[in-house]
Design an enzyme around this catalytic site. Structure first.
Site, mmCIF file in Angstrom:
data_model
loop_
_atom_site.group_PDB
_atom_site.id
_atom_site.type_symbol
_atom_site.label_atom_id
_atom_site.label_comp_id
_atom_site.label_asym_id
_atom_site.label_seq_id
_atom_site.Cartn_x
_atom_site.Cartn_y
_atom_site.Cartn_z
ATOM 1 N N LYS A 35 -29.038 53.400 29.203
ATOM 2 C CA LYS A 35 -29.407 51.917 30.828
ATOM 3 C C LYS A 35 -29.460 50.294 29.588
ATOM 4 O O LYS A 35 -29.133 49.603 30.501
ATOM 5 C CB LYS A 35 -30.837 51.865 31.423
ATOM 6 C CG LYS A 35 -31.793 53.740 31.831
ATOM 7 C CD LYS A 35 -32.652 54.019 32.209
ATOM 8 C CE LYS A 35 -32.929 55.055 32.749
ATOM 9 N NZ LYS A 35 -34.497 55.461 32.896
ATOM 10 N N GLN A 65 -40.484 55.218 30.665
ATOM 11 C CA GLN A 65 -39.662 56.662 31.100
ATOM 12 C C GLN A 65 -40.487 58.467 30.395
ATOM 13 O O GLN A 65 -40.914 58.285 29.761
ATOM 14 C CB GLN A 65 -38.524 57.042 29.294
ATOM 15 C CG GLN A 65 -37.533 57.940 29.169
ATOM 16 C CD GLN A 65 -36.532 57.511 30.324
ATOM 17 O OE1 GLN A 65 -35.968 56.301 30.436
ATOM 18 N NE2 GLN A 65 -35.990 58.751 30.736
ATOM 19 N N ASP A 110 -37.939 52.138 39.108
ATOM 20 C CA ASP A 110 -37.145 54.058 39.135
ATOM 21 C C ASP A 110 -37.416 54.373 41.085
ATOM 22 O O ASP A 110 -37.235 55.115 41.210
ATOM 23 C CB ASP A 110 -38.103 54.579 38.683
ATOM 24 C CG ASP A 110 -38.161 54.917 37.269
ATOM 25 O OD1 ASP A 110 -36.664 54.511 36.868
ATOM 26 O OD2 ASP A 110 -38.829 54.709 36.284
#
Ligand code: NAP
Length: 263
Positions: free
Chosen positions: A45, A89, A112
């Site tokens: 990412k 995460q 997300d």
């Protein structure tokens, strides 16, 4: 076009867009684990952000952190106007309830797309639908079968396909094999996200079917999908080099969207 080439093309477009922005979108990632796979995803990412020219920061927190302290850190970033997108995460240590953390992220910054009130669509489903649309696949009136009903892939993907007017069936671990075969025989689009290497064989599929393989299974140092490779179908996304790349691309798209919501 291969997914790799599609992603290169889309990233180039995003880079041009970001170059025109006086203030660059800013992603903040919180990592609370030493998990090797998570570190690989986080590094990926960060590399994507650098490539497209958006800002990205990583905060690593100790795995002993309490849920309350993690929420305090999230809250600071929720309120920081310089941060446009925020990711925590997964997975998280046992003492922390992942659902509570998903709820703690400001829905306006939830790139997300995990929060129920997120302004953004979950990355994997959106990445899949954008790519299939680019490939000229239509959804209206098509029989779409989604195998797997997780909150991050199966359910939001089924919802998105429904919004595109597909006839959507969700199958799962309690589906009887004979019923699974029945639905597969009638499917125009099959999306599988279950985490079982090579579960989907071509046996019951139409030659005109589109197969989207979301699964990522590590076996003897290599990555495999949930479907057997090279099925005799019209289109099949590969693993590796498939849905994972689409998910990462969509994260950047969602970051830019979050930035644009905020201005
Ligand atoms: P998950 O939370 O692990 O849940 C698995 C789902 O599969 C559950 O709904 C389960 O059914 C269903 N399932 C398990 N065994 C089954 C079987 N034999 N037949 C039918 N359904 C079965 O799912 P996830 O987080 O969505 O992950 C699924 C896979 O996708 C994993 O390999 C993961 O690594 C991968 N993934 C890839 C990406 C990407 O970007 N490429 C993103 C996310 C996830 P029940 O609900 O009945 O238990």
């Amino acid at each position: 076009m291969t997914i790799k080439d599609y992603v290169v093309m889309e990233k180039a477009k995003l880079k041009t867009l970001v170059e025109s922005m006086p203030v660059k979108p800013h992603l903040f990632i919180i990592q609370v684990n030493d998990d090797e796979a998570s570190t690989t995803y986080v590094n990926g990412k960060l590399r994507d952000c650098a490539e497209v020219g958006v800002r990205a920061d990583l905060m690593k927190l100790p795995i002993t952190i309490s849920q309350a302290d993690l929420i305090k850190e999230i809250d600071k970033l929720n309120k920081n106007p310089d941060v446009h997108g925020l990711i925590v995460q997964m997975p998280l240590p046992k003492q922390i309830d992942e659902e509570a953390i998903k709820f703690a992220v400001n829905p306006l910054k939830d790139v997300d797309g995990f929060h129920p009130f997120s302004k953004m669509t979950a990355c994997t489903p959106k990445g899949i639908v954008d790519y299939l649309t680019f490939e000229g696949i239509t959804f209206q009136g098509k029989n779409a079968v989604v195998i797997g009903r997780s909150n991050i892939v199966g359910k939001p993907l089924a919802k998105l396909l429904t919004s595109k007017n597909a006839n959507v069936t969700i199958l799962h671990s309690k589906t009887k094999p004979e019923d699974m075969n029945f639905y597969l025989e009638h499917a125009d689009i099959v999306c599988i996200a279950i985490g079982h290497k090579g579960f989907l064989t071509g046996e019951h599929l139409k030659k005109t079917a589109v197969v989207v393989d979301v699964g990522i299974n590590r076996f003897e140092g290599k990555l495999y999908g949930d479907a057997e490779p090279n099925l005799n179908v019209a289109l099949q996304t590969p693993v590796p080099g498939g849905v994972g790349l689409l998910t990462r691309l969509t994260l950047i798209k969602n970051l830019i969207e979050a930035y644009q919501h905020g201005i």
